[in-house]
Design an enzyme around this catalytic site. Structure first.
Site, mmCIF file in Angstrom:
data_model
loop_
_atom_site.group_PDB
_atom_site.id
_atom_site.type_symbol
_atom_site.label_atom_id
_atom_site.label_comp_id
_atom_site.label_asym_id
_atom_site.label_seq_id
_atom_site.Cartn_x
_atom_site.Cartn_y
_atom_site.Cartn_z
ATOM 1 N N ASN A 106 -20.227 -25.566 9.089
ATOM 2 C CA ASN A 106 -19.157 -24.822 9.755
ATOM 3 C C ASN A 106 -18.094 -24.441 8.722
ATOM 4 O OD1 ASN A 106 -17.454 -23.831 11.912
ATOM 5 N ND2 ASN A 106 -18.403 -25.335 13.267
ATOM 6 N N PHE A 159 -12.462 -21.695 20.314
ATOM 7 C CA PHE A 159 -13.513 -21.568 21.343
ATOM 8 C C PHE A 159 -13.078 -20.633 22.482
ATOM 9 C CE2 PHE A 159 -15.793 -25.945 20.639
ATOM 10 C CZ PHE A 159 -16.290 -25.489 19.428
ATOM 11 N N ASN A 194 -9.863 -18.561 10.495
ATOM 12 C CA ASN A 194 -9.718 -18.377 11.932
ATOM 13 C C ASN A 194 -9.302 -19.674 12.601
ATOM 14 O OD1 ASN A 194 -11.781 -19.460 14.142
ATOM 15 N ND2 ASN A 194 -12.912 -19.315 12.198
ATOM 16 N N THR A 238 -10.568 -27.093 17.694
ATOM 17 C CA THR A 238 -10.399 -27.824 18.946
ATOM 18 C C THR A 238 -9.969 -29.234 18.581
ATOM 19 O OG1 THR A 238 -12.051 -26.530 20.144
ATOM 20 C CG2 THR A 238 -11.557 -28.722 21.001
#
Length: 344
Positions: free
Chosen positions: A246, A115, A111, A178
């Site tokens: 993560n 955010f 993905n 990000t």
């Protein structure tokens, strides 16, 4: 068998559309009261960490319900705790579509959502509608347009706003989607952020008369030396927990897959090894100073137990849930129970 059939149908649709439909279905089902008919796996002894009492050690990771729209439906699947977000101070649409890709032959997902969320204020509105009274984690991040040298300001805005509603708060500094965010995991950037968070946490504790723990979520792509440095900072600033890990930037194991070359974070089965390695190294460096919540690559129940053997106190599910379905919650609880009993 029912989930296997549903998955076959869902996998014929665009992944992000399927995700949105699933969140909508969970929310609708809970609204109709169907969540009361779900069977929850019993766990013999609660787990106590961060000053909180978890009814079982299997939680939902952030990312699946970014805006807190389906908390009641998700809780009905038997999770011991739910984490929503990542949420940012201001709404943002995230990265251009397509940005979510399945790799079913490896039970993996890539993905690059970025955010995407409706903002912290809308999250709180949604949570006000929820009946869920269990342990709720709220995962916070920074807006893409906020410069890194001002990132702590975004985290503080979110911290203040969610403090009263959250059971614990997770600081996400490890999303690969990000730009520049992961640099906040290291050196002076990390120390500045942690210092600001702990100072504000102390102030909010006085204001609200309640201490809300703060966890920090890290990446699986650090070197041995980097993990040691991060662990040192977490201890120095007396953080309450660390979530490992993560998604990964590595493509090891999926290089030849159709979507293996897509940009973004890889999750699911291929991240299990790097996640477990990070957990083991963290456990050695932290030496019990703060608990570890293990996430990454749990696709079967024994994968969850493996994370506890590596040094985690709790686990979280996400991508494995997409492939295995709700049974993964039950199977993970059972395998952890078996591990606990075997050690007695």
């Amino acid at each position: 068998m029912l989930y296997d059939l549903a998955r076959t149908l869902m996998f014929k649709l665009d992944p992000e559309l399927t995700h949105n439909l699933a969140i909508g279905a969970l929310s609708l089902g809970a609204g109709l009261g169907l969540d009361r008919f779900c069977n929850r796996e019993e766990f013999s002894e609660p787990v106590e960490i961060m000053g909180l009492r978890f009814p079982n050690p299997v939680g939902l990771a952030a990312g699946l319900d970014k805006n807190g729209e389906a908390v009641d439906g998700l809780a009905a699947l038997g999770f011991g705790f739910i984490e929503v977000g990542t949420v940012t101070p201001r709404p943002q649409s995230g990265n251009p579509k397509p940005r979510l890709f399945r790799i079913p032959e490896h039970r993996a997902i890539i993905n690059r959502m970025g955010f995407n969320n409706a903002g912290v204020d809308q999250l709180l509105v949604n949570l006000e509608r929820a009946r869920y009274k269990g342990i709720l984690g709220i995962n916070i991040g920074k807006n893409k347009t906020t410069a890194n040298d001002r990132a702590h300001e975004d985290y503080l805005v979110c911290l203040r706003k969610v403090y009263e509603r959250a059971s614990y708060i997770t600081v996400n500094i490890s999303s690969p989607n990000t730009p520049g965010l992961r640099t906040l995991q290291f050196g002076e950037s990390l120390n500045t952020l942690l210092d600001a968070l702990k100072t504000e946490q102390a102030r909010l504790t006085r204001v609200h008369g309640r201490y809300v723990p703060i966890a920090v979520k890290i990446a699986p792509d650090m070197s041995r030396e980097e993990i040691t440095l991060v662990a040192g900072s977490l201890k120095t600033y007396e953080m309450d927990a660390v979530i490992a890990t993560n998604t990964t930037l590595s493509r090891e194991g999926v290089e030849d897959s159709r979507h293996g070359g897509e940009e973004g974070g890889l999750s699911g089965e291929p991240v299990r090894g790097p996640s477990n390695t990070t957990i083991r190294q963290l456990a050695a460096d932290l030496d019990g100073a703060l608990p570890i919540i293990g996430v990454g690559g749990i696709c079967e129940g024994f994968d969850a137990a493996e994370k506890l053997e590596a040094g985690a106190s709790l686990v979280q599910l996400y991508s494995g849930l997409i492939y295995a379905g709700p049974r993964l919650v039950r199977d993970s609880i059972r395998e952890i129970e078996l591990l606990r009993n075997a050690k007695r």
